[in-house]
Design a protein around this motif. Structure first.
Motif, PDB file in Angstrom:
ATOM      1  N   LEU A 130     -10.923  -9.878  28.935  1.00  0.00           N
ATOM      2  CA  LEU A 130     -10.998  -9.731  27.483  1.00  0.00           C
ATOM      3  C   LEU A 130     -12.447  -9.666  27.013  1.00  0.00           C
ATOM      4  O   LEU A 130     -12.813  -8.770  26.237  1.00  0.00           O
ATOM      5  N   LEU A 131     -13.272 -10.596  27.480  1.00  0.00           N
ATOM      6  CA  LEU A 131     -14.669 -10.611  27.048  1.00  0.00           C
ATOM      7  C   LEU A 131     -15.407  -9.351  27.508  1.00  0.00           C
ATOM      8  O   LEU A 131     -16.111  -8.703  26.721  1.00  0.00           O
ATOM      9  N   ALA A 132     -15.233  -9.008  28.781  1.00  0.00           N
ATOM     10  CA  ALA A 132     -15.950  -7.853  29.309  1.00  0.00           C
ATOM     11  C   ALA A 132     -15.435  -6.548  28.722  1.00  0.00           C
ATOM     12  O   ALA A 132     -16.217  -5.660  28.361  1.00  0.00           O
ATOM     13  N   ALA A 182     -10.949 -21.328  47.103  1.00  0.00           N
ATOM     14  CA  ALA A 182     -10.972 -20.100  47.895  1.00  0.00           C
ATOM     15  C   ALA A 182      -9.927 -19.095  47.426  1.00  0.00           C
ATOM     16  O   ALA A 182     -10.035 -17.901  47.710  1.00  0.00           O
ATOM     17  N   VAL A 183      -8.915 -19.563  46.698  1.00  0.00           N
ATOM     18  CA  VAL A 183      -7.902 -18.673  46.150  1.00  0.00           C
ATOM     19  C   VAL A 183      -8.162 -18.396  44.670  1.00  0.00           C
ATOM     20  O   VAL A 183      -7.932 -17.286  44.185  1.00  0.00           O
ATOM     21  N   ILE A 184      -8.664 -19.398  43.943  1.00  0.00           N
ATOM     22  CA  ILE A 184      -8.842 -19.255  42.497  1.00  0.00           C
ATOM     23  C   ILE A 184     -10.014 -18.334  42.177  1.00  0.00           C
ATOM     24  O   ILE A 184      -9.891 -17.422  41.337  1.00  0.00           O
ATOM     25  N   ILE A 185     -11.152 -18.543  42.821  1.00  0.00           N
ATOM     26  CA  ILE A 185     -12.354 -17.776  42.460  1.00  0.00           C
ATOM     27  C   ILE A 185     -12.176 -16.278  42.688  1.00  0.00           C
ATOM     28  O   ILE A 185     -12.510 -15.472  41.802  1.00  0.00           O
ATOM     29  N   PRO A 186     -11.664 -15.815  43.837  1.00  0.00           N
ATOM     30  CA  PRO A 186     -11.452 -14.362  43.967  1.00  0.00           C
ATOM     31  C   PRO A 186     -10.434 -13.806  42.979  1.00  0.00           C
ATOM     32  O   PRO A 186     -10.502 -12.629  42.617  1.00  0.00           O
ATOM     33  N   SER A 187      -9.507 -14.645  42.525  1.00  0.00           N
ATOM     34  CA  SER A 187      -8.501 -14.165  41.574  1.00  0.00           C
ATOM     35  C   SER A 187      -9.064 -13.967  40.176  1.00  0.00           C
ATOM     36  O   SER A 187      -8.402 -13.346  39.328  1.00  0.00           O
ATOM     37  N   LEU A 188     -10.256 -14.498  39.910  1.00  0.00           N
ATOM     38  CA  LEU A 188     -10.850 -14.362  38.582  1.00  0.00           C
ATOM     39  C   LEU A 188     -11.343 -12.947  38.305  1.00  0.00           C
ATOM     40  O   LEU A 188     -11.595 -12.604  37.145  1.00  0.00           O
ATOM     41  N   ILE A 189     -11.493 -12.151  39.340  1.00  0.00           N
ATOM     42  CA  ILE A 189     -12.006 -10.794  39.181  1.00  0.00           C
ATOM     43  C   ILE A 189     -10.834  -9.824  39.253  1.00  0.00           C
ATOM     44  O   ILE A 189     -10.146  -9.736  40.278  1.00  0.00           O
ATOM     45  N   SER A 190     -10.616  -9.104  38.154  1.00  0.00           N
ATOM     46  CA  SER A 190      -9.535  -8.126  38.089  1.00  0.00           C
ATOM     47  C   SER A 190     -10.091  -6.820  37.523  1.00  0.00           C
ATOM     48  O   SER A 190     -10.161  -6.658  36.294  1.00  0.00           O
ATOM     49  N   PRO A 191     -10.524  -5.898  38.373  1.00  0.00           N
ATOM     50  CA  PRO A 191     -11.061  -4.630  37.856  1.00  0.00           C
ATOM     51  C   PRO A 191     -10.058  -3.846  37.030  1.00  0.00           C
ATOM     52  O   PRO A 191     -10.404  -3.259  36.007  1.00  0.00           O
ATOM     53  N   PHE A 192      -8.788  -3.866  37.449  1.00  0.00           N
ATOM     54  CA  PHE A 192      -7.775  -3.157  36.673  1.00  0.00           C
ATOM     55  C   PHE A 192      -7.569  -3.809  35.309  1.00  0.00           C
ATOM     56  O   PHE A 192      -7.411  -3.118  34.297  1.00  0.00           O
ATOM     57  N   GLY A 193      -7.566  -5.144  35.256  1.00  0.00           N
ATOM     58  CA  GLY A 193      -7.449  -5.824  33.977  1.00  0.00           C
ATOM     59  C   GLY A 193      -8.628  -5.541  33.063  1.00  0.00           C
ATOM     60  O   GLY A 193      -8.457  -5.366  31.844  1.00  0.00           O
ATOM     61  N   LEU A 194      -9.833  -5.464  33.640  1.00  0.00           N
ATOM     62  CA  LEU A 194     -11.015  -5.128  32.849  1.00  0.00           C
ATOM     63  C   LEU A 194     -10.907  -3.719  32.287  1.00  0.00           C
ATOM     64  O   LEU A 194     -11.190  -3.478  31.095  1.00  0.00           O
ATOM     65  N   TYR A 195     -10.497  -2.781  33.118  1.00  0.00           N
ATOM     66  CA  TYR A 195     -10.347  -1.400  32.643  1.00  0.00           C
ATOM     67  C   TYR A 195      -9.258  -1.302  31.570  1.00  0.00           C
ATOM     68  O   TYR A 195      -9.409  -0.571  30.581  1.00  0.00           O
TER      69      TYR A 195
END
Length: 305
Positions: free
Chosen positions: A114-116, A165-178
């Motif tokens: 949302l922010l990005a 190790a599971v939470i941090i990689p899940s914070l990045i969603s390129p499709f959600g950003l787009y």
């Protein structure tokens, strides 16, 4: 005094116009209905199979037809009870871990998107086109291709076998950003933002008080996509976690499924199927509870041309 009569023009009755395309339209609607029914049946078939076989015992799974109920015993409720109590109730621990990963991972990914996305849609800065190209490229990269490099990086930082190790990689969603980028560009009028700035509202107040209600359909859509991706994430937790106490449902149910292939392992296929049904029901409940937020056109008419 002479009067002249005005000749009356004959009235023409409109002939009914027959549409010659009625028959093709009916044929097209029938074909479309049949195709829709086939697609719906194809989509619902795994769920139907899951629901039917979750009512069977371990022996009933192999002694009855797969697409019909077992005549011997209806074991749905006993399977649910056994699923939550088997192996000291580890299924509840896996369910709690999954909820943590979904709330922290999917919720955080939606907030960052949302922010990005809002910033990229409503602000101009140097390198915006380069950011757009990077986001598009990141969407095309499958997550499994990044799992091994992510594991090596997290092992160097000592974060493997931890929930981070599971939470941090899940914070990045390129499709959600787009998705949020494109939705914010259309849903939030620029004139409304300029009017808010003239009235003295800050950028964060404008975002959370004015823009977020307009962006709610896109936010919910992004949340659902990231939620499904987090719940279906199997390969990353598999290589990151060694302690079964931190397993999500996907890895935990697979470990139950693999017990039958190990020496001295107990086959609990009925519990695996029942646990999968519980997971699907929770996901459907999340979809139905957020369905009312799927509204479009909230900003229609808010700006007068």
């Amino acid at each position: 005094m002479t009067t002249t009569s005005v000749p009356k023009t004959p009235t023409r009755t409109a002939k009914p116009v027959t549409l010659s395309s009625k028959k093709p339209r009916r044929q097209g609607s029938v074909v479309l209905t049949v195709l829709t029914a086939l697609v719906a049946l194809y989509s619902l078939f795994p769920l139907i199979w899951l629901l039917i076989n979750s009512t069977k015992t371990q022996d009933g799974l192999f002694s009855s037809f797969g697409l019909w109920f077992d005549d011997g015993k209806f074991a749905l409720f006993s399977n649910i009870a056994d699923t939550f109590t088997y192996n000291d109730g580890i299924f509840l621990r896996w369910l709690g871990n999954t909820l943590i990963y979904v709330v922290a991972g999917a919720g955080g990914a939606t907030f960052l998107a949302l922010l990005a996305g809002y910033g990229l849609a409503k602000f101009d800065f140097v390198g915006k086109k380069a950011v757009f190209a990077i986001v598009i490229g990141a969407v095309a990269v499958p997550p499994t291709a990044l799992a091994v490099p992510t594991f090596l990086m997290f092992s160097k930082m000592g974060l493997t076998n931890t929930p981070w190790a599971v939470i941090i990689p899940s914070l990045i969603s390129p499709f959600g950003l787009y998705l949020m980028w494109t939705f914010a560009a259309q849903a939030v009028p620029t004139e409304m933002l300029e009017a808010a700035r003239v009235d003295g509202a800050g950028e964060f107040r404008t975002l959370f008080r004015l823009s977020v209600p307009l962006l709610m359909p896109g936010i919910v859509t992004t949340l659902l996509f990231t939620m499904v991706a987090t719940m279906n994430n199997y390969f990353l937790p598999l290589i990151m976690l060694k302690n079964p106490d931190w397993y999500p449902l996907t890895v935990g149910l697979n470990s139950w499924n693999a017990q039958a292939a190990t020496a001295g392992g107990e086959a609990v296929f009925n519990l695996v199927i029942t646990g999968s049904l519980i997971t699907v029901v929770l996901l459907l409940a999340a979809f139905l509870s957020l369905q009312r937020y799927w509204q479009s056109g909230l900003a229609a008419g808010s700006v007068k041309e």
